[in-house]
Scaffold this active site. Sequence first.
Site, mmCIF file in Angstrom:
data_model
loop_
_atom_site.group_PDB
_atom_site.id
_atom_site.type_symbol
_atom_site.label_atom_id
_atom_site.label_comp_id
_atom_site.label_asym_id
_atom_site.label_seq_id
_atom_site.Cartn_x
_atom_site.Cartn_y
_atom_site.Cartn_z
ATOM 1 C CG HIS A 1 -0.259 0.107 2.532
ATOM 2 N ND1 HIS A 1 0.426 -0.955 3.099
ATOM 3 C CD2 HIS A 1 -0.125 1.132 3.407
ATOM 4 C CE1 HIS A 1 0.925 -0.595 4.256
ATOM 5 N NE2 HIS A 1 0.624 0.683 4.472
ATOM 6 C CG ASP B 1 1.502 4.892 4.933
ATOM 7 O OD1 ASP B 1 0.925 3.796 5.025
ATOM 8 O OD2 ASP B 1 2.627 5.121 5.426
ATOM 9 C CG HIS C 1 4.904 0.964 3.280
ATOM 10 N ND1 HIS C 1 4.287 2.060 2.728
ATOM 11 C CD2 HIS C 1 4.325 0.784 4.493
ATOM 12 C CE1 HIS C 1 3.377 2.523 3.557
ATOM 13 N NE2 HIS C 1 3.365 1.761 4.640
ATOM 14 N NE ARG D 1 2.127 5.931 9.254
ATOM 15 C CZ ARG D 1 1.108 5.391 8.586
ATOM 16 N NH1 ARG D 1 1.148 4.152 8.172
ATOM 17 N NH2 ARG D 1 0.028 6.104 8.330
HETATM 18 C C1 SIN Z 1 2.840 0.823 7.905
HETATM 19 O O1 SIN Z 1 2.161 0.361 7.007
HETATM 20 O O2 SIN Z 1 2.981 2.019 8.079
HETATM 21 C C2 SIN Z 1 3.540 -0.144 8.841
HETATM 22 C C3 SIN Z 1 4.874 -0.565 8.325
HETATM 23 C C4 SIN Z 1 5.587 -1.461 9.307
HETATM 24 O O3 SIN Z 1 5.111 -1.630 10.428
HETATM 25 O O4 SIN Z 1 6.649 -1.961 8.954
#
Ligand code: SIN
Length: 288
Positions: free
Chosen positions: A100, A102, A256, A271
């Site tokens: 995806h 973000d 990612h 995050r």
């Molecule tokens: C996310 O999708 O922001 C999480 C990525 C992760 O936890 O490695």
Amino acid sequence: MTGTLNIRRVAGALGAEITGVDLAQPLADDTIAAIRQALVEHQVIFFRDQDLTPAQQVAFGRRFGPLNIHPYVAGMADQPEVMEIIKEPSDRINFGGGWHSDMSFLETPAIGSILYAVELPEWGGDTLFASQAAAYDALSPGLKATLEGLNAVHSASREYSAQGASAQKRGSMNVAEADGYVGEYVHPMVLVHPETGRKALYVNPAFTLKIEGWKTSESKALLDYLFNHCRYEGFTCRFSWRPGSVAFWDNRSVWHFALNDYPGQRRHMRRVTVDPWPQVAKVAAAAE
Ligand code: SIN
């Protein structure tokens, strides 16, 4: 700290590790400019051995733009811009466990995300990144021409509605259900990066529902083709976390995927998500 950074590429398509900077400190403008330059050039950048409080992570993130408050995932009580991404040993599904970009489901998607590792499993829990600029470059001139001018519809409905995929994925995360209609927003399928001018594909399996103006069957056929193409391993890099590692990725050109390969162990990340600077015209309109 000057604008000089030590930068080492980690893979052919994207990714670089940066040393010689302490992100907990107030950084000079030229250092921030050099980090931003490294981000847009390498698309995802990594730092090791950082020691960031939530407030320091917020302060660092704010140097790149206003921070997003996630509409469905609650932030920390005293730092609402900080989202805790936690998988407890008893959780079966992880957050972010699919390709995806973000916040593409928003009208104005986030430009970048800064993820800090607090606690990691003994093994596993890496994150994969895929360059959507490299994915675009590899298309034929014919398909590039077809995509030019096409828009796709993005929504959080698939992931965050009561029936959505993440209904089963919430585990210990404090994820709210999107109530009723969550909104659909249209974005170009090929995004021209506003800072580099490089083109990238801008569709993703989590949030892109369909191609605007196409029949569902037509749209599904092309999106399925692109989703397969976009995750080719030659477009990817893989980051193995250690406590104190930071990854900062450019959502305008990177997908990612958080790997879920550490059953029975705990993983705890924090995050912050960077929005674009408001455009001058919008600021002026809001002030009226
Ligand atoms: C996310 O999708 O922001 C999480 C990525 C992760 O936890 O490695």
